[in-house]
Design a protein around this motif. Structure first.
Motif: not given
Ligand code: KG4
Ligand code: ZN
Length: 373
Positions: A165-170, A303-310
């Motif tokens: 799961m790739l979740a970031s600002g963009g 796996v979760v990654a990107g800013g939203v993974a926080k």
């Protein structure tokens, strides 16, 4: 540059694998958004130094990143950030084996600054150069360092293939990661990214930029059932997301209930909004696990990654989803979720290992989907 603004990330006692051979050292540079960052990482998963200069205070008064200001701030910061990164690792450029930098996607003015710095260093020293896709940096960093359910460094648990799961600002995508440069898109947002939704809702509530961390914090003191937010697409098959409906519902409700808001209202609003985002992510990931391509690949790790993974609620809901489906859950440590140089250095090393170095001059790209790698 105002040196007080340089935030030196303390990586604690992160120590990778032991090896008798001299590990390969990579200098990684990140400048695609509002962080100027560099790190030296070795092929044994050690982060020797890691500097992040955050521009957030410069953009806060505008409520979001201003690309022109970001590009200028990168120009002013980049030399000092690289110099300090080398100094803190006790290395000189001669000791570095590979130079890597983000070559896209991102705000092109900023990307150009980091990329030209890396290109200059590589040309001047004759070192190999790796053009890193920023999203691949996020996608591979859990293999450098990850926390698994038992709280240990589980980077070795993050073996290919894994469901990401790739979740970031963009960006907001579910990917089947088969290997370095091998990404299969399982689902993606049809409109806003999850990070954008957090940022926009925070802005509506007057909570400032970036919105994710403050909404996350407020939500911890609120009631997730206090307000009813939609769960777009959750009654439909497939793995795509839509967050614009959640954002519009927030706008409509706040127009009817204008400020001033009590602390309790804000906390409940954040908790209710966040729980709708969490439900959407879990619903879509549940469908992804039933996708024939995912079933065939049989990934062991979620796996979760990107800013939203926080986000604490997203992490714990995904951890439960993984456990319910017999999978291991892994996430990067908090300071490797948002943009950072260590993830670029690590992706640089992983690409270098498979011979993926720059042979001819390339043009950095504002858009560069992972599936085009
Ligand atoms: O990966 P990133 O640093 O930058 C991009 O590549 O876009 O992600 C930044 C995004 C922002 O939208 C920010 O609000 C979000 O990550 N974010 C969070 C949290 N911390 C940062 N979202 C939800 N909860 C958080 N705790
Ligand atoms: Zn990012």
């Amino acid at each position: 540059m105002n040196e007080e603004k340089i935030i030196v990330m303390d990586m604690g006692n992160l120590k990778g694998d032991e090896s008798l051979e001299r590990p390969t050292l990579c200098l990684g540079i990140e400048s695609s958004c509002d962080e100027t960052s560099a790190a030296i990482v070795d092929s044994n998963r050690n982060i020797l130094s890691h500097i992040i200069y955050s521009q957030i205070p410069e953009h806060q008064k505008f409520g979001g990143v201003v690309p022109e200001l970001a590009a200028r701030a990168h120009i002013l910061a980049i030399d000092e950030v690289i110099k300090q990164t080398l100094e803190r690792a006790g290395k000189t450029i001669v000791d570095i084996d590979v130079v890597a930098a983000t070559a896209g996607p991102g705000l092109i003015g900023g990307v150009l600054v980091g990329w030209m710095a890396a290109t200059g260093i590589a040309h001047a020293t004759g070192k190999p150069l790796v053009a890193v896709n920023h999203l691949e940096g996020h996608a591979l960093v859990p293999r450098l360092c990850a926390t698994v359910a038992d709280g240990t460094n589980g980077s070795t648990a993050v073996e290919f293939p894994y469901l990401l799961m790739l979740a970031s600002g963009g960006h907001c995508q579910i990917l089947l990661v088969r290997g370095v440069g091998q990404y299969e898109l399982i689902g993606q947002t049809l409109d806003d990214s999850a990070g954008e939704a957090f940022d926009k809702v925070a802005k509506m509530l007057g909570l400032g930029y970036p919105g994710g961390p403050v909404v996350d914090k407020r939500a911890q003191g609120g009631n997730p059932k206090a307000f009813k937010f939609p769960r777009p697409l959750c009654d439909k098959p497939g793995c795509d997301f839509s967050f614009s409906g959640i954002k519009t519902a927030a706008r409509t409700f706040l127009d009817k209930n204008p400020a001033p808001h009590s602390e309790e209202f804000i906390n409940d609003f954040c908790a209710s909004f966040q729980s709708s985002v969490v439900d959407c992510i879990i619903n879509r990931l549940g469908n992804a696990m039933q996708d024939q391509r995912v079933i065939n690949a049989a990934p062991k790790t979620l796996v979760v990654a990107g800013g939203v993974a926080k986000n604490s609620a997203i992490r714990s809901a995904m951890e439960k989803l993984a456990a319910d489906n017999g999978m291991i859950f892994a996430a990067p440590p908090m300071n490797l979720c948002t943009d950072n140089g260590a993830m670029i250095a690590w992706a640089g090393l992983e690409n270098y290992k498979i011979g993926n170095i720059v042979k001819e001059p390339i043009a950095p790209r504002p858009r560069w989907p992972l599936t085009e790698l």
